[in-house]
Scaffold this motif. Sequence first.
Motif, PDB file in Angstrom:
ATOM      1  N   LYS A  30      63.870  54.412  19.216  1.00  0.00           N
ATOM      2  CA  LYS A  30      63.543  54.587  20.634  1.00  0.00           C
ATOM      3  C   LYS A  30      64.420  53.687  21.505  1.00  0.00           C
ATOM      4  CE  LYS A  30      59.673  57.147  20.765  1.00  0.00           C
ATOM      5  NZ  LYS A  30      59.250  58.076  21.743  1.00  0.00           N
ATOM      6  N   PRO A  31      64.901  54.195  22.618  1.00  0.00           N
ATOM      7  CA  PRO A  31      65.756  53.389  23.490  1.00  0.00           C
ATOM      8  C   PRO A  31      65.007  52.340  24.310  1.00  0.00           C
ATOM      9  CG  PRO A  31      65.419  55.554  24.442  1.00  0.00           C
ATOM     10  CD  PRO A  31      64.782  55.568  23.069  1.00  0.00           C
ATOM     11  N   ILE A  32      63.688  52.379  24.308  1.00  0.00           N
ATOM     12  CA  ILE A  32      62.910  51.466  25.143  1.00  0.00           C
ATOM     13  C   ILE A  32      63.195  50.007  24.779  1.00  0.00           C
ATOM     14  CG2 ILE A  32      60.571  50.706  25.729  1.00  0.00           C
ATOM     15  CD1 ILE A  32      59.778  53.705  25.333  1.00  0.00           C
ATOM     16  N   LYS A  88      62.701  49.509  13.010  1.00  0.00           N
ATOM     17  CA  LYS A  88      62.635  50.972  13.053  1.00  0.00           C
ATOM     18  C   LYS A  88      62.506  51.452  14.497  1.00  0.00           C
ATOM     19  CE  LYS A  88      60.310  54.822  10.856  1.00  0.00           C
ATOM     20  NZ  LYS A  88      59.368  55.252   9.859  1.00  0.00           N
ATOM     21  N   SER A  89      61.640  50.806  15.262  1.00  0.00           N
ATOM     22  CA  SER A  89      61.461  51.161  16.661  1.00  0.00           C
ATOM     23  C   SER A  89      62.743  50.943  17.454  1.00  0.00           C
ATOM     24  CB  SER A  89      60.343  50.323  17.274  1.00  0.00           C
ATOM     25  OG  SER A  89      60.275  50.513  18.660  1.00  0.00           O
ATOM     26  N   TYR A  90      63.401  49.828  17.215  1.00  0.00           N
ATOM     27  CA  TYR A  90      64.638  49.510  17.936  1.00  0.00           C
ATOM     28  C   TYR A  90      65.710  50.553  17.666  1.00  0.00           C
ATOM     29  CZ  TYR A  90      68.336  46.624  19.958  1.00  0.00           C
ATOM     30  OH  TYR A  90      69.361  46.152  20.745  1.00  0.00           O
ATOM     31  N   GLN A 102      68.717  42.831  24.067  1.00  0.00           N
ATOM     32  CA  GLN A 102      70.124  43.110  23.767  1.00  0.00           C
ATOM     33  C   GLN A 102      70.355  43.316  22.280  1.00  0.00           C
ATOM     34  OE1 GLN A 102      72.344  39.937  25.534  1.00  0.00           O
ATOM     35  NE2 GLN A 102      72.245  40.842  27.566  1.00  0.00           N
ATOM     36  N   CYS A 103      69.532  42.674  21.469  1.00  0.00           N
ATOM     37  CA  CYS A 103      69.598  42.877  20.026  1.00  0.00           C
ATOM     38  C   CYS A 103      68.160  42.956  19.514  1.00  0.00           C
ATOM     39  CB  CYS A 103      70.378  41.758  19.337  1.00  0.00           C
ATOM     40  SG  CYS A 103      69.679  40.121  19.591  1.00  0.00           S
ATOM     41  N   ILE A 104      67.999  43.301  18.259  1.00  0.00           N
ATOM     42  CA  ILE A 104      66.653  43.434  17.693  1.00  0.00           C
ATOM     43  C   ILE A 104      65.914  42.103  17.832  1.00  0.00           C
ATOM     44  CG2 ILE A 104      65.309  43.907  15.610  1.00  0.00           C
ATOM     45  CD1 ILE A 104      67.636  45.665  14.661  1.00  0.00           C
ATOM     46  N   PRO A 105      64.759  42.109  18.490  1.00  0.00           N
ATOM     47  CA  PRO A 105      64.024  40.854  18.676  1.00  0.00           C
ATOM     48  C   PRO A 105      63.416  40.367  17.367  1.00  0.00           C
ATOM     49  CG  PRO A 105      62.694  42.683  19.432  1.00  0.00           C
ATOM     50  CD  PRO A 105      64.043  43.247  19.060  1.00  0.00           C
TER      51      PRO A 105
END
Length: 98
Positions: free
Chosen positions: A65-67, A60-62, A73-76
Amino acid sequence: MLKIGISSNIQGYHFILRAVEIISKQKIHTNITTIYEMIGKEKDVSNSAVERSIRHAIQKSYNIKPILNEIYQCIPDNSAFLYDLVFNFDILQGHCED
């Protein structure tokens, strides 16, 4: 956590805080599934519920928010994100300053 887009009204937020607390107190690298087990026992939920809630919060955060997009580079995955919060917090902190 709020500045990177993880709000306190989702369960994953609280699980992330607890995971960070556990990781920061460990003297050795702890397997992430062991951390899920510890949190699951404390909160009376399954390990998979803990994993899923943390993953949901990160995703959801990824997406919001752009941070995190600037750092990863991809969702951790959960493990990378949690260990980065503990050991590489300065990476996130530099992006969160107002």
